[in-house]
Design a protein around this motif. Sequence first.
Motif, PDB file in Angstrom:
ATOM      1  N   ALA A 179       0.851  -1.190   0.000  1.00 56.00           N
ATOM      2  CA  ALA A 179       0.000   0.000   0.000  1.00 56.00           C
ATOM      3  C   ALA A 179       0.885   1.237   0.000  1.00 56.00           C
ATOM      4  CB  ALA A 179      -0.915  -0.006   1.219  1.00 56.00           C
ATOM      5  N   ARG A 180       0.441   2.240  -0.768  1.00 55.70           N
ATOM      6  CA  ARG A 180       1.109   3.543  -0.782  1.00 55.70           C
ATOM      7  C   ARG A 180       0.187   4.559  -0.127  1.00 55.70           C
ATOM      8  NH1 ARG A 180       2.998   3.715  -7.066  1.00 55.70           N
ATOM      9  NH2 ARG A 180       1.047   2.612  -7.223  1.00 55.70           N
ATOM     10  N   GLU A 181       0.778   5.373   0.717  1.00 52.04           N
ATOM     11  CA  GLU A 181       0.032   6.461   1.336  1.00 52.04           C
ATOM     12  C   GLU A 181       0.887   7.714   1.273  1.00 52.04           C
ATOM     13  OE1 GLU A 181      -1.020   5.414   5.320  1.00 52.04           O
ATOM     14  OE2 GLU A 181      -2.171   3.655   4.695  1.00 52.04           O
ATOM     15  N   ARG A 182       0.225   8.861   1.285  1.00 49.34           N
ATOM     16  CA  ARG A 182       0.968  10.117   1.325  1.00 49.34           C
ATOM     17  C   ARG A 182       1.766  10.197   2.616  1.00 49.34           C
ATOM     18  NH1 ARG A 182       1.578  12.749  -3.469  1.00 49.34           N
ATOM     19  NH2 ARG A 182      -0.394  12.759  -4.577  1.00 49.34           N
ATOM     20  N   ASP A 183       2.988  10.685   2.501  1.00 47.06           N
ATOM     21  CA  ASP A 183       3.849  10.872   3.662  1.00 47.06           C
ATOM     22  C   ASP A 183       3.312  12.047   4.478  1.00 47.06           C
ATOM     23  OD1 ASP A 183       5.896  11.438   5.472  1.00 47.06           O
ATOM     24  OD2 ASP A 183       7.490  11.170   3.994  1.00 47.06           O
ATOM     25  N   PRO A 184       2.961  11.824   5.731  1.00 41.97           N
ATOM     26  CA  PRO A 184       2.432  12.934   6.524  1.00 41.97           C
ATOM     27  C   PRO A 184       3.444  14.063   6.728  1.00 41.97           C
ATOM     28  CG  PRO A 184       2.650  10.943   7.869  1.00 41.97           C
ATOM     29  CD  PRO A 184       2.988  10.577   6.464  1.00 41.97           C
ATOM     30  N   GLN A 185       4.741  13.743   6.623  1.00 36.54           N
ATOM     31  CA  GLN A 185       5.786  14.755   6.770  1.00 36.54           C
ATOM     32  C   GLN A 185       5.978  15.577   5.495  1.00 36.54           C
ATOM     33  OE1 GLN A 185       7.017  15.081   9.816  1.00 36.54           O
ATOM     34  NE2 GLN A 185       5.819  13.299  10.422  1.00 36.54           N
ATOM     35  N   ASP A 186       5.642  14.988   4.358  1.00 35.36           N
ATOM     36  CA  ASP A 186       5.817  15.660   3.067  1.00 35.36           C
ATOM     37  C   ASP A 186       4.768  15.106   2.104  1.00 35.36           C
ATOM     38  OD1 ASP A 186       6.547  16.662   0.587  1.00 35.36           O
ATOM     39  OD2 ASP A 186       8.663  16.166   0.790  1.00 35.36           O
ATOM     40  N   ARG A 187       3.679  15.813   1.942  1.00 31.00           N
ATOM     41  CA  ARG A 187       2.536  15.325   1.179  1.00 31.00           C
ATOM     42  C   ARG A 187       2.856  15.107  -0.306  1.00 31.00           C
ATOM     43  NH1 ARG A 187      -1.189  12.914   3.263  1.00 31.00           N
ATOM     44  NH2 ARG A 187      -2.755  13.717   1.871  1.00 31.00           N
ATOM     45  N   ARG A 188       4.021  15.535  -0.770  1.00 32.36           N
ATOM     46  CA  ARG A 188       4.409  15.284  -2.172  1.00 32.36           C
ATOM     47  C   ARG A 188       4.939  13.875  -2.368  1.00 32.36           C
ATOM     48  NH1 ARG A 188       8.592  19.980  -2.374  1.00 32.36           N
ATOM     49  NH2 ARG A 188       8.815  19.070  -0.329  1.00 32.36           N
ATOM     50  N   ARG A 189       5.321  13.220  -1.266  1.00 35.49           N
ATOM     51  CA  ARG A 189       5.925  11.889  -1.345  1.00 35.49           C
ATOM     52  C   ARG A 189       4.939  10.818  -0.910  1.00 35.49           C
ATOM     53  NH1 ARG A 189      11.335  11.599   1.963  1.00 35.49           N
ATOM     54  NH2 ARG A 189       9.764  11.541   3.569  1.00 35.49           N
ATOM     55  N   TYR A 190       5.199   9.600  -1.397  1.00 34.44           N
ATOM     56  CA  TYR A 190       4.446   8.432  -0.958  1.00 34.44           C
ATOM     57  C   TYR A 190       5.317   7.571  -0.060  1.00 34.44           C
ATOM     58  CZ  TYR A 190       0.644   9.130  -4.276  1.00 34.44           C
ATOM     59  OH  TYR A 190      -0.427   9.630  -4.956  1.00 34.44           O
ATOM     60  N   VAL A 191       4.688   6.989   0.939  1.00 37.64           N
ATOM     61  CA  VAL A 191       5.335   5.988   1.786  1.00 37.64           C
ATOM     62  C   VAL A 191       4.708   4.646   1.417  1.00 37.64           C
ATOM     63  CG1 VAL A 191       5.679   5.181   4.150  1.00 37.64           C
ATOM     64  CG2 VAL A 191       5.790   7.613   3.634  1.00 37.64           C
ATOM     65  N   VAL A 192       5.557   3.641   1.241  1.00 43.87           N
ATOM     66  CA  VAL A 192       5.118   2.314   0.823  1.00 43.87           C
ATOM     67  C   VAL A 192       5.334   1.341   1.968  1.00 43.87           C
ATOM     68  CG1 VAL A 192       5.428   0.495  -0.892  1.00 43.87           C
ATOM     69  CG2 VAL A 192       5.918   2.872  -1.503  1.00 43.87           C
ATOM     70  N   ASP A 193       4.385   0.421   2.146  1.00 45.31           N
ATOM     71  CA  ASP A 193       4.563  -0.646   3.124  1.00 45.31           C
ATOM     72  C   ASP A 193       3.893  -1.907   2.607  1.00 45.31           C
ATOM     73  OD1 ASP A 193       5.474  -1.887   5.398  1.00 45.31           O
ATOM     74  OD2 ASP A 193       4.182  -0.782   6.788  1.00 45.31           O
ATOM     75  N   ALA A 194       4.360  -3.038   3.084  1.00 48.64           N
ATOM     76  CA  ALA A 194       3.731  -4.321   2.758  1.00 48.64           C
ATOM     77  C   ALA A 194       2.462  -4.451   3.580  1.00 48.64           C
ATOM     78  CB  ALA A 194       4.689  -5.463   3.057  1.00 48.64           C
ATOM     79  N   THR A 195       1.452  -5.046   2.997  1.00 51.63           N
ATOM     80  CA  THR A 195       0.221  -5.344   3.722  1.00 51.63           C
ATOM     81  C   THR A 195       0.380  -6.690   4.430  1.00 51.63           C
ATOM     82  OG1 THR A 195      -0.726  -6.517   1.842  1.00 51.63           O
ATOM     83  CG2 THR A 195      -1.156  -4.117   1.979  1.00 51.63           C
TER      84      THR A 195
END
Length: 157
Positions: free
Chosen positions: A86-102
């Motif tokens: 899953a990709r979500e917007r980085d709360p620290q920088d809304r221009r970036r995505y943070v990715v994690d395994a489900t």
Amino acid sequence: MSDVPLVPGTVGEHASCLLLKLGQVVFRLSEAELVDEGLRVRHYSILQALADNGAMSQLALGAFLRIDPATMVSSLDDLERAGLAARERDPQDRRRYVVDATAAGREALSRVNGTLDELDGRALADLTPAERKTLHRLLTKLSAGPTLPALFDGARS
């Protein structure tokens, strides 16, 4: 043709040619093993990196794995469609995505690691356990040493 080496003749005198051909063969075998999970080697690499490091920015993940941005985007699209990442917007920088395994991605990764362990056993069956350890140690040394990563990164810039 099983009596003919994968790298026949004097071509096999070059370690780079041996590594290239063996890498191609193991890559093809790995891809065939992962197809039942709906994955490719690059998907596995992404899921394993996330399991090893936790959630990462999409950019940092690509740099860590040395995957170009276009391939990273399409690979993450595949993993998201499959429900494995899953990709979500980085709360620290809304221009970036943070990715994690489900959770499903971590379950698939567990199965795939077992599959790859079995493949290692079959692919390296001609080596003794001590030779397998030595091979792994030497390949890890090449992968983690300063020379090959610098040559690769320099060739890409």
